[in-house]
Write a protein that holds these residues in place. Structure first.
Motif: not given
Length: 369
Positions: A166-171, A193-198
């Motif tokens: 989750p922190n990698r996603y936030a970065n 692609f990334i947003h669909a897998r939050e």
């Protein structure tokens, strides 16, 4: 960090208790990219050792890191002895300094440590056969099992939030919002692609928070070349490169091995049609890993391994794309869009894992998913 001269190397070597004077060779040893690794010999050539300068840009607390290494290898040594094994070959053995410390700090602030050299071993750089992959799996599973009763929470975190997806996603979101180089317009499909897998990013840490899976001592860098294989028997004997040993999840170690080993493409393959997730290699690794680690794992933890494969691959892709957005300052690049190619390869592997995910669960947890 300053480059290592022969005089700097010799002065570092002189700080350790090698049982007598040693001869130094200023040529780097091995394939590692983070630390500076050298071999030193006793003057009579009766024994050799590994001498390393720890990269303190990456590992900012070398003393804490060495506390981890010494605690874990002490625990492993006791387990190996109890099992009738040879701790001189089956785990790393730290050489103390002449003053009894685990590492030596030089005049420039460099941090050094030394190990016995594990002789008559092979270090593979890539998977050459299914047998190799199973051997690595069995060795990493055994490492995990031997450390199952080690109090993971007592270890230092040598790289903060290393596999905190989750922190990698936030970065990534921060880098996207800043869009420092105006690159976001070229990668709309990757962003989607990334947003669909939050929500996927939270699966493992949510399971940990809920008490469904345990905190473990994990290696966190389970590439094939971090397992030494006995040259005579072909059996994996020793897990090396313990710098990132810290609290984590078994799914991290399992997943990173799958990410790097269960495909037949380069990590930076520009042609996505050549990228293939190999379910058979996944099964080979899973069976080997569970044959040695499975006894200490619950059904929920076994299921989490399949998620580990997906999330370690997704996380790595997110990190590559974040670096691409920020201007390629973390991962070394050899060409424009290198990090974009790397990210796309990871995302292709994730997509292919998603298509066979029920089978991946069945393999690690038969009839219980």
């Amino acid at each position: 960090m300053k480059s290592v001269t022969l005089s700097l190397l010799q002065s570092a070597a002189n700080a350790f208790d090698f049982g007598g004077p040693v001869l130094c060779d200023a040529h780097h040893y091995g394939e590692g990219h983070i630390n500076d690794t050298f071999v030193v010999w006793r003057e009579d050539h009766s024994k050799r050792f590994i001498l390393q300068r720890i990269n303190t840009d990456t590992f900012t607390n070398p003393v804490g890191l060495m506390e981890n290494v010494c605690g874990v290898t002490r625990h492993l040594r006791a387990k190996i002895l109890a099992e009738g094994g040879d701790p001189a070959r089956e785990t790393l053995n730290v050489i103390p300094t002449l003053s009894g410390s685990t590492c030596y700090l030089d005049a420039d602030g460099g941090a050094w440590r030394a190990y016995d050299f594990v002789e008559d071993t092979i270090c593979l750089q890539q998977v050459g056969s299914e047998t190799d992959f199973r051997t690595v799996a069995e060795t990493l599973g055994k490492f995990q099992n031997q450390l199952a009763d080690y109090p993971a929470s007592t270890l230092h975190e040598t790289i903060a939030r290393f596999h905190d997806t989750p922190n990698r996603y936030a970065n990534f979101e921060k880098a996207l919002a800043a869009d420092a180089l105006g690159r976001a317009k070229n990668i709309t499909s990757e962003i989607e692609f990334i947003h669909a897998r939050e929500q996927d990013c939270h699966v493992l840490l949510d399971q940990l928070a809920a008490g469904e899976i345990p905190l473990r001592v994990t290696h966190n860098d389970t590439k094939i070349n971090n397992v030494l294989i006995d040259a005579a028997t072909g059996k994996g004997i020793c897990v090396i490169d313990l710098d990132t040993v810290m609290p984590g999840l078994s799914a991290y170690d399992f997943g990173d091995s799958i990410r790097t080993g269960a495909n037949d493409c380069a990590e930076d393959e520009p042609d996505q049609s050549k990228v293939h997730f190999d379910l058979h290699l996944y099964e080979v690794f899973a069976k080997g890993y569970l044959s040695t680690a499975g006894a200490s794992m619950s059904m929920a933890e076994k299921k989490s391994l399949a998620w580990g494969a997906r999330l370690m691959t997704l996380e790595c892709g997110i990190r590559f794309l974040t670096d691409y957005l920020e201007g390629d300052h973390y991962f070394h690049i050899a060409r424009p869009d290198h990090n974009l190619d790397r990210a796309r390869t990871q995302f292709t592997l994730v997509r292919q894992m998603e298509e066979v995910f029920d089978q991946m669960l069945e393999i690690v947890c038969p009839d219980n998913h």
